[in-house]
Design a protein around this motif. Structure first.
Motif, short mmCIF file in Angstrom:
data_model
loop_
_atom_site.label_atom_id
_atom_site.label_comp_id
_atom_site.label_asym_id
_atom_site.label_seq_id
_atom_site.Cartn_x
_atom_site.Cartn_y
_atom_site.Cartn_z
N ALA A 32 -39.91 -50.94 -6.61
CA ALA A 32 -39.37 -51.49 -8.31
C ALA A 32 -40.54 -51.15 -8.95
O ALA A 32 -41.74 -50.55 -8.68
N THR A 33 -40.35 -50.74 -10.47
CA THR A 33 -41.06 -50.19 -11.28
C THR A 33 -41.77 -51.44 -12.21
O THR A 33 -40.81 -52.26 -12.54
N GLY A 34 -43.03 -51.58 -12.25
CA GLY A 34 -43.44 -52.43 -13.02
C GLY A 34 -44.91 -52.45 -13.19
O GLY A 34 -45.53 -51.58 -13.25
N SER A 58 -41.89 -56.70 -13.15
CA SER A 58 -41.14 -55.39 -13.35
C SER A 58 -40.97 -55.32 -14.76
O SER A 58 -40.76 -56.12 -15.48
#
Length: 265
Positions: A181-183, A208
């Motif tokens: 995940a990007t966050g 996220s």
């Protein structure tokens, strides 16, 4: 209640002040402080009714973590906006009128940053944050933006009265794993001597980029991204009427670690 500085020998370089609600009328940004509503000890005992609104908290900090009324989700404050990550895995923005029994915020102004392009597991990530912080900083606020892997997150169900102690609540917590995940990760590192007032060690929450995934971090790895730390020497604790600060460091650290899912190891 008047301000009272706890014996510095117990806290090292950290000044802890217990403040009345009127005491929160200071300039937290100018003082470079961490501001906290409630104590971990009270939360562990089942004190889930909030006495402080998010409006009051957000006036004093732009980055933070905690929980909200009746443990209705994990609180995540990023860029002055508050979100709650719920036990069903959903994330919702929070209104300023929402109350909190326990929240920690700071007017985040990092003094050190670093770019990471080599994967770091959870322990290595802790070490990297500590290495980035000044050696004399008793508390650091942290922010990590990037691509993360091997996420293990948790939250708990909203509680109803009569409230159970926190150790019983987290025994039935919801956990979920996310491969990638990007966050953003936000949180704090507190010294051992604050156990009971705060969570000693690293206490981190994730949100996220699309604001659809979040929670309290049990484990996480950083694939690539940026680290930022803000050292703090003062902790201002706002206490509801009738609540005492207690003696920092007297709560069993192992019990806190079990409740927090290993974040204090």
């Amino acid at each position: 209640m008047t301000s009272d500085i706890i014996d510095d020998r117990l806290i090292g370089a950290l000044h802890v002040r217990a403040l009345s609600r009127a005491g929160l009328d200071h300039d937290a940004a100018a003082e470079l402080t961490v501001v906290q509503a409630g104590t971990l000890e009270a939360l562990m005992a089942g004190g889930y009714d909030g006495d402080t609104s998010l409006a009051e908290i957000l006036r004093l900090g732009t980055l933070g973590i905690g929980t909200v009324q009746a443990l209705n989700g994990e609180l995540i404050v990023i860029d002055g906006l508050a979100y709650s990550a719920h036990a069903d895995g959903t994330v919702h923005p929070l209104a300023p009128t929402v109350m909190t029994p326990f929240a920690v915020v700071t007017p985040f102004a990092p003094t050190a940053t670093a770019t990471v392009d080599t994967p770091l597991d959870f322990d290595a990530l802790h070490d990297a944050l500590d290495a980035l912080a000044p050696a004399d900083a008793p508390v650091i606020a942290v922010r990590i933006d990037g691509v993360f892997t091997d996420l293990v997150l948790r939250s708990v169900e909203r509680q109803t009265k009569p409230y159970k102690p926190l150790r019983e609540v987290v025994a039935h917590q919801s956990e979920w794993r996310v491969e990638r995940a990007t966050g953003t990760v936000v949180g704090f590192r507190f010294p051992d001597a604050t156990a009971g007032v705060e969570v000693p060690g690293h206490h981190l929450h994730f949100l996220s980029d699309d604001r659809k995934l979040g929670g309290h971090i049990i484990s996480i790895a950083l694939e690539q991204g940026s680290l930022a730390v803000d050292p703090c020497h003062d902790l201002h604790v706002e206490l509801p009427p009738g609540m005492e600060l207690g003696q920092p460091g007297t709560v069993d650290r192992a019990e806190i670690a079990r409740i927090e899912g290993g974040t204090t190891s």
